[in-house]
Design a protein around this motif. Structure first.
Motif, PDB file in Angstrom:
ATOM      1  N   LYS A 123      32.734  60.432  67.310  1.00  0.00           N
ATOM      2  CA  LYS A 123      33.628  60.466  65.689  1.00  0.00           C
ATOM      3  C   LYS A 123      34.037  59.255  65.392  1.00  0.00           C
ATOM      4  CE  LYS A 123      35.509  63.028  61.959  1.00  0.00           C
ATOM      5  NZ  LYS A 123      35.657  64.294  61.042  1.00  0.00           N
ATOM      6  N   ALA A 124      35.495  59.217  66.298  1.00  0.00           N
ATOM      7  CA  ALA A 124      36.327  58.279  66.411  1.00  0.00           C
ATOM      8  C   ALA A 124      35.649  56.501  66.801  1.00  0.00           C
ATOM      9  CB  ALA A 124      37.549  58.334  67.277  1.00  0.00           C
ATOM     10  N   LEU A 125      34.653  56.659  67.479  1.00  0.00           N
ATOM     11  CA  LEU A 125      34.219  55.434  67.640  1.00  0.00           C
ATOM     12  C   LEU A 125      32.720  55.224  67.061  1.00  0.00           C
ATOM     13  CD1 LEU A 125      33.829  55.985  71.806  1.00  0.00           C
ATOM     14  CD2 LEU A 125      35.744  54.871  70.760  1.00  0.00           C
ATOM     15  N   SER A 126      33.047  55.787  66.204  1.00  0.00           N
ATOM     16  CA  SER A 126      32.023  55.848  65.616  1.00  0.00           C
ATOM     17  C   SER A 126      32.108  54.496  64.053  1.00  0.00           C
ATOM     18  CB  SER A 126      31.482  56.626  64.663  1.00  0.00           C
ATOM     19  OG  SER A 126      32.106  57.288  63.732  1.00  0.00           O
ATOM     20  N   TYR A 127      33.389  54.284  63.432  1.00  0.00           N
ATOM     21  CA  TYR A 127      34.188  53.500  63.527  1.00  0.00           C
ATOM     22  C   TYR A 127      34.889  52.502  63.971  1.00  0.00           C
ATOM     23  CZ  TYR A 127      35.058  57.624  60.068  1.00  0.00           C
ATOM     24  OH  TYR A 127      35.027  58.857  58.895  1.00  0.00           O
ATOM     25  N   LYS A 128      34.194  52.226  65.008  1.00  0.00           N
ATOM     26  CA  LYS A 128      34.535  50.810  65.573  1.00  0.00           C
ATOM     27  C   LYS A 128      36.100  50.803  66.156  1.00  0.00           C
ATOM     28  CE  LYS A 128      30.042  50.026  65.096  1.00  0.00           C
ATOM     29  NZ  LYS A 128      29.412  50.079  66.255  1.00  0.00           N
ATOM     30  N   SER A 129      36.749  51.650  66.303  1.00  0.00           N
ATOM     31  CA  SER A 129      37.851  51.862  66.565  1.00  0.00           C
ATOM     32  C   SER A 129      38.209  50.956  68.039  1.00  0.00           C
ATOM     33  CB  SER A 129      38.374  53.362  67.027  1.00  0.00           C
ATOM     34  OG  SER A 129      37.982  54.421  65.864  1.00  0.00           O
ATOM     35  N   ARG A 130      39.488  50.079  67.670  1.00  0.00           N
ATOM     36  CA  ARG A 130      40.204  49.524  69.218  1.00  0.00           C
ATOM     37  C   ARG A 130      41.062  50.311  69.488  1.00  0.00           C
ATOM     38  NH1 ARG A 130      39.753  44.053  68.670  1.00  0.00           N
ATOM     39  NH2 ARG A 130      40.381  44.837  71.054  1.00  0.00           N
ATOM     40  N   VAL A 131      41.560  51.147  68.532  1.00  0.00           N
ATOM     41  CA  VAL A 131      42.956  51.765  69.214  1.00  0.00           C
ATOM     42  C   VAL A 131      42.368  53.465  69.308  1.00  0.00           C
ATOM     43  CG1 VAL A 131      44.783  52.944  68.541  1.00  0.00           C
ATOM     44  CG2 VAL A 131      44.473  50.153  68.461  1.00  0.00           C
ATOM     45  N   LEU A 132      42.408  54.585  70.021  1.00  0.00           N
ATOM     46  CA  LEU A 132      41.962  55.767  69.711  1.00  0.00           C
ATOM     47  C   LEU A 132      43.525  56.272  70.475  1.00  0.00           C
ATOM     48  CD1 LEU A 132      39.288  57.332  69.366  1.00  0.00           C
ATOM     49  CD2 LEU A 132      39.458  57.053  71.760  1.00  0.00           C
TER      50      LEU A 132
END
Length: 508
Positions: free
Chosen positions: A154-163
């Protein structure tokens, strides 16, 4: 190397509390940066500021070199900052794909949901994570580890550069942790910066590149994870040297048997389990996830029904069909999920301590004796060393270790002399762990019978006078505590399948 995130001089105040004082933190692309500190050190507050959940009172934040001011979680995700909270926030009755794109689902004409596209896009994210998971699987059918992966997707679906990962392995077993670490390393190789919050010291050496330590709302230092001894990191966290004294196993063989469980059964979860605990003894329960340890505790406590078995308290059979029956018999249970089952987090310390004993403070007319509750609560605050501004502080604002002490106070007030502690230090920092260990030893020294369930072998070995080991719902052996027992001996019993079982050994 340019920085992904830089936080300078961050300040945050709450009523009566200066939570962050001129804190700094930075993150490089393709780095796992561990953020460590005792509960209440300010780690979560700092990350909530970065992820837009809190607003800072001072300081600066830079993202890829540009000043930013994320004033909401949505603003942070738009920047490319994602956070995975310790308490998962998935919707159990929806599919994995629906959770990943909740509120952002692909649509056909006239606003109709494009289910094939939703599943396809989710499958692409899972594939990029090397994750074998059906996007159409309903979340409540997934293991905790797989649910954790859905949160990451879900976080990566926002194209997260920072997790930001807050205690991501708290509920995972060793195999699931290894699976998670594979995904973290892949994300790191793709340039994602990961902020990793954990109290498990061994994980830091395995996964982190750098470690930043906070204490009492202030920045302490940033060090290289590989070359810095864990002892130095611990000492930076707590401001003192923390050393565990060797376990002194008392001789309790002549003590009265406080609790005896005979032939306890519940389907395949609990299969003919028998054990005893004496006054003044700490009995540890070890085993892999799913071995049946928690199920035994819940069945004895009356939280779950049992198919068969007998429970004796101080030598007398008791009828336990509900938690209230158990409490009347002098048995208390501190759940592994203290926030869900042990506390009313929206209420204050005083109310929580009195919660299981309200009849003592209620008149025949139904009026609460607030003065008596206040005096009793403050007695336990002093006795157990609960760190709180006052007995009127909301429990949700206390650190994990102090929340645990509030639960202990609740059961001590109820005069429970048999206490089950299920994962007593889960989510608790290394300094508070020492305090909980000392508290358990003191309770045993007072003559209480203590049963500790823990997934951490060093913890079981550190605390237990005897160690009961379970596998697949069966008690496969009971070992002595102290230096006589090794982790290898425990693991041998913890993996002993039914076909390979030998007679269970009992150590008095």
């Amino acid at each position: 190397m340019s920085l992904l995130v830089e936080m300078r001089g961050i300040e945050k105040r709450f009523p009566g509390v200066h939570a962050l004082r001129s804190v700094r933190f930075d993150l490089k692309p393709g780095e796992v940066h561990a953020l460590m500190g005792e509960n209440g050190a300010g780690k979560s507050t700092l990350m909530k500021i970065l992820s837009g959940n809190y607003q800072r009172d001072g300081g600066e934040i830079f993202f890829e070199g540009k000043p930013v001011a994320p004033d909401s979680p949505r603003a942070a995700t738009d920047l490319g900052i994602g956070i995975i909270h310790q308490e998962l926030s998935l919707m159990n009755d929806l599919t994995a794909a629906q959770n990943v794109f909740i509120g952002r689902e692909p649509r056909k004409s006239f606003g109709r949901l494009d289910e094939p596209a939703l599943n396809r896009q989710t499958a692409d994210i899972f594939s990029s994570m090397n994750l074998k998971l059906d996007p159409k699987a309903q979340v409540d059918t997934l293991t905790i580890a797989k649910q954790q992966m859905v949160e990451i997707a879900k976080a990566l679906s926002y194209k997260s550069r920072v997790l930001i990962m807050d205690e991501p392995t708290a509920a995972l077993n060793d195999a699931e942790i290894a699976e998670l670490f594979v995904i973290i390393r892949k994300l790191r190789s793709e340039g994602v910066g990961i902020i990793y919050i954990s109290h498990k010291m061994d994980e830091i050496k395995r996964i982190a590149d750098r470690v930043t330590v906070m204490r009492d709302g202030e920045y302490v230092d940033t060090v290289d994870a590989e070359s810095t001894p864990l002892s130095r990191i611990i000492s930076m966290m707590v401001g003192r040297e923390v050393s565990e004294k060797p376990l002194d196993v008392p001789d309790t063989r002549g003590n009265e048997v406080a609790l005896e469980v005979r032939n306890l059964k519940r389907g395949r979860e609990i299969r003919d389990v028998s054990f005893t605990v004496r006054r003044g003894e700490i009995l540890g329960f070890a085993g892999l996830m799913g071995a049946g340890r928690t199920e035994v505790a819940r069945a004895v406590f009356g939280a779950d029904p049992r198919d068969d078995g007998e429970i004796l308290v101080h030598g007398k059979p008791v009828s336990i069909h509900s938690p209230s029956d158990a409490v009347r018999s002098g048995i208390g249970y501190l759940s592994e999920d203290r926030k869900r089952f042990g506390l009313a987090t929206g209420m204050n310390v005083r109310a929580n301590i009195a919660l299981a004993s309200l009849d003592r403070f209620t008149s025949k007319a139904g009026v609460l004796d607030e003065r008596g509750m206040r005096e009793t609560a403050n007695n336990y605050i002093d006795q157990l060393g609960i760190r709180t501004p006052s007995d009127t502080q909301e429990v949700r604002l206390l650190s994990g270790g102090n929340q645990q002490k509030v639960v202990v106070a609740k059961w001590l007030l109820r005069d429970c002399d048999i206490l089950f502690f299920d994962e007593p230090t889960r989510g608790i920092d290394v300094g508070a762990k020492s305090e909980i260990y000392k508290l358990l030893e003191e309770l045993a020294a007072q003559g209480r019978a203590i049963i500790v369930i823990s997934s951490e072998l060093p913890e079981v070995m550190r605390l237990s006078h005897r160690i009961a080991v379970m596998c697949e719902g069966r008690l496969t052996g009971i070992l002595p505590g102290g230096a006589e027992t090794t982790q290898e001996q425990i693991m041998e019993l913890a993996t002993q399948r039914e076909s390979a079982m030998a007679p269970v050994g009992e150590v008095a």
